[in-house]
Design an enzyme around this catalytic site. Sequence first.
Site, PDB file in Angstrom:
ATOM      1  N   SER A   1       2.910  -1.972   0.284  1.00  0.00           N
ATOM      2  CA  SER A   1       2.495  -0.598   0.575  1.00  0.00           C
ATOM      3  C   SER A   1       1.531  -0.097  -0.510  1.00  0.00           C
ATOM      4  O   SER A   1       0.505   0.520  -0.213  1.00  0.00           O
ATOM      5  CB  SER A   1       3.731   0.298   0.637  1.00  0.00           C
ATOM      6  OG  SER A   1       3.348   1.631   0.772  1.00  0.00           O
TER       7      SER A   1
ATOM      8  N   TRP B   1      -1.765  -1.813  -0.040  1.00  0.00           N
ATOM      9  CA  TRP B   1      -2.468  -1.302   1.144  1.00  0.00           C
ATOM     10  C   TRP B   1      -3.351  -0.123   0.754  1.00  0.00           C
ATOM     11  O   TRP B   1      -4.432   0.066   1.286  1.00  0.00           O
ATOM     12  CB  TRP B   1      -1.439  -0.865   2.194  1.00  0.00           C
ATOM     13  CG  TRP B   1      -2.047  -0.263   3.430  1.00  0.00           C
ATOM     14  CD1 TRP B   1      -2.419  -0.919   4.566  1.00  0.00           C
ATOM     15  CD2 TRP B   1      -2.352   1.132   3.659  1.00  0.00           C
ATOM     16  NE1 TRP B   1      -2.930  -0.035   5.476  1.00  0.00           N
ATOM     17  CE2 TRP B   1      -2.911   1.237   4.948  1.00  0.00           C
ATOM     18  CE3 TRP B   1      -2.208   2.294   2.906  1.00  0.00           C
ATOM     19  CZ2 TRP B   1      -3.311   2.439   5.496  1.00  0.00           C
ATOM     20  CZ3 TRP B   1      -2.622   3.500   3.446  1.00  0.00           C
ATOM     21  CH2 TRP B   1      -3.163   3.560   4.726  1.00  0.00           C
ATOM     22  N   HIS B   2      -2.859   0.673  -0.223  1.00  0.00           N
ATOM     23  CA  HIS B   2      -3.606   1.864  -0.597  1.00  0.00           C
ATOM     24  C   HIS B   2      -4.897   1.546  -1.339  1.00  0.00           C
ATOM     25  O   HIS B   2      -5.818   2.373  -1.338  1.00  0.00           O
ATOM     26  CB  HIS B   2      -2.740   2.793  -1.461  1.00  0.00           C
ATOM     27  CG  HIS B   2      -1.759   3.567  -0.643  1.00  0.00           C
ATOM     28  ND1 HIS B   2      -0.508   3.080  -0.339  1.00  0.00           N
ATOM     29  CD2 HIS B   2      -1.845   4.771  -0.035  1.00  0.00           C
ATOM     30  CE1 HIS B   2       0.125   3.961   0.410  1.00  0.00           C
ATOM     31  NE2 HIS B   2      -0.656   4.987   0.616  1.00  0.00           N
ATOM     32  N   GLY B   3      -4.966   0.415  -1.957  1.00  0.00           N
ATOM     33  CA  GLY B   3      -6.216   0.115  -2.630  1.00  0.00           C
ATOM     34  C   GLY B   3      -6.128  -1.124  -3.486  1.00  0.00           C
ATOM     35  O   GLY B   3      -5.046  -1.570  -3.875  1.00  0.00           O
TER      36      GLY B   3
ATOM     37  N   PHE C   1      -8.794   4.338   1.810  1.00  0.00           N
ATOM     38  CA  PHE C   1      -7.726   3.343   1.880  1.00  0.00           C
ATOM     39  C   PHE C   1      -7.837   2.494   3.133  1.00  0.00           C
ATOM     40  O   PHE C   1      -8.598   2.745   4.003  1.00  0.00           O
ATOM     41  CB  PHE C   1      -6.359   4.021   1.834  1.00  0.00           C
ATOM     42  CG  PHE C   1      -6.139   4.812   0.558  1.00  0.00           C
ATOM     43  CD1 PHE C   1      -6.698   4.379  -0.634  1.00  0.00           C
ATOM     44  CD2 PHE C   1      -5.420   5.978   0.552  1.00  0.00           C
ATOM     45  CE1 PHE C   1      -6.526   5.103  -1.800  1.00  0.00           C
ATOM     46  CE2 PHE C   1      -5.237   6.706  -0.606  1.00  0.00           C
ATOM     47  CZ  PHE C   1      -5.789   6.267  -1.774  1.00  0.00           C
TER      48      PHE C   1
END
Lengths: 478, 287
Positions: free
Chosen positions: A322, A325-327, A478
């Site tokens: 997770s 996934w954001h960056g 993102f």
Amino acid sequence: MLFNSLEFALFLPIVFALYWFVCNKNLQLQNTFLLVVSYFFYGWWDWRFLSLIIFSSFVDFFVGKQLGKEEEEGKRKIYLWISILINLGFLGFFKYFNFFAQSFADAFTLFGMPFEANRLNIILPVGISFYTFQTLSYTIDVYKKQLKPCNDIIVFFAFVSFFPQLVAGPIERATNLLPQFFKKRAFDYLKAKDGLRQILWGLFKKVVVADNCARIVDVIFSDPNAYGGSTLFIGALLFTFQIYCDFSGYSDIAIGTARLFGFNLMQNFAFPYFSRDIAEFWRRWHISLSTWFRDYLYIPLGGSRGGTAMKIRNTFAIFLVSGFWHGANWTFIFWGALNAFYFLPLLLTNRNRNNIGVVAEERLLPSLRDGINMFATFILAVLAWVFFRSDNLTLAFEYIGGIFSVSLFSVPTILPFLTLALIAFLCLIEWLGRAQQHALEVFLLKWPRLLRWTFYLFLILTVVQLGQKEQSFIYFQF
Amino acid sequence: MKSFLKDTLLFIAFLLTYFGLNYGINQYFIQLSSPQIEKRILIMGDSHIEASIDPTAFPSAISVAQSVEPYFISYWKLKSIMHKSKIDTLILGFSYNNLAESYDDVLHNLWCLEMFKRIYPIAELNTLKGLKIKWKEYGLRKFKNMCIAPRPNHVFYMGDFSGLDSTKNNLDAYLANVSRHFSKSDGTNFGVSSTSVEFLNKIVAFCQTNNIKLILVGTPLHEKYRENIPSNFEESYAELINTFQKKGVTIYNYSEAVFTDTDFFDVDHLNIKGAKQFTASLIRNNF
């Protein structure tokens, strides 16, 4: 096209009018129209990246059809992997290529074998993380035979590119959104009015609260060493509200817009800062992503079944992924890991589902215990956001170190009264609406119309007057 | 759908009534607060004039000069001021940069938000032909200032004399000052702005119609600045001096007047010490 732009303010009523007054006789025409305007909406940023969405849609439409026909498990797996590899391949290339290249170079340098990483000048296509996960959910659901493959190419393409949620979610499940394209949509007065209220509240959150917080957050985070602990804490606090209002504001506008067109999107934020523990926080924050990871990663890995080691592994897996996934930055990974650390004690002691319902339900104020729990959870979230916002881990640790210093108890050098007052107003309205899908769902509905409209007018005036120059949404990156 | 449209239109009417009321009130405030000047001499121009001419040295003068003010804004200001004022002399800045095309961009470049804040009560943007304007930002600024709430003060276009710090000296960055006025981002030079010339002519005509003595003043420039002004620009400037002199306009060009380094704030602005000296000299020689 940004939701908080003049272009969108013109686009929405025109599309609404054409959708309900010109295309309403024919479902196929309505769907085709939605597809065209969704591509137009996306192409407004950069029409070149439309080709990526179209290609991804083709791949998953084709794979879905093949999965529907094919009975042999081996071949079905191959089709599934084709979809996964292509979708994640695009995502990996556009989002993570430079990160991996640099990380490998750094690792080799660390072991005394320095080399220069070949970085590419890659532009991240807006919303790629969102629509990739949405199409993947379709393929996986079809593979698992939880969903029949879609045979209508227009419907499928419209599902992938549906403009309200294309760029920053909610990441819709095919099982929820796809069937809605096949049903004749009748205009629902109450739903549409509620949609407008949700759009207004989303705009307030984004344009008034988030963008005003951003101005101060940018200053403090750009040079944290220049400030004392109390100012750094103010910076972290404001970022906590910035990220929430930016992202949940987008979701509110997306969900409200979809309601105007007769669609129901899933709730994406359920007042997460009123959570009493981190487990509840994660059930209320970015729900569409959390449940995506839960269903397609955590549960397939074994979920919370099995021994302690497995629980720990799976918890870390979901939080690290997770974060990633954001960056493509170690700060996001650390942020994910930190949340896993927050969450694990609750999971291992079976207290992760203690707080399921609405806090202080049917009461005006929380109990002392709930209040303390909410405060503690909130502070944990504030500290974790520092890692999310910082440019690198060193700066993040310096920032945290700066907060926990003697100067935490000094008068902050930056004390933005207006922004703090706006946050207080936001918290009040959200607290009053915390049992609903969005803060304004039932708020003031029983008041006389003139008073209610005066409140909406007040929100509109603050949006116009306190709004900054059109700022992009954080989650677009993102 | 009918109920939805009815409610939506009613709400829009509610909004428009509110905005319209505010617009009306603010329009009234604009008329009420338009400047009334009780002085004989009006000093206008951009930062060169703003920093160089001290109105208190004159028996009856006021400076309304503001930085980065092109002639079209000066013209709108003058018209607005003359509604309620009786001026007999206008001192207007006339430096090289006042004629450069770089000033044509102020409604489009980084300065535009500041400009819109100043000009929305007096702007006649439809009279600007061929200039790039950020209409959306202008509309939003005007809407914010006119429609949200009653605001008694709308006059942000009246500048003043601002004496610059004489303890600081920024002569080294002279190339940046020159290129800001005369060079495009691609390295080529700006030409003479036809808009600026057009509006300077309008100011001349306005002054003749209203019996105002117009004096164009070129303020002192440091030699490092002067030496780097593109030659084609100097020629155009000289031609324009001739043209305006033939029209009966008085021109005092002090751009080559001798001032020492300690009189300058930077290469094209006098500091307060230089300004006092220059104003005294201007009055002594011409008034």
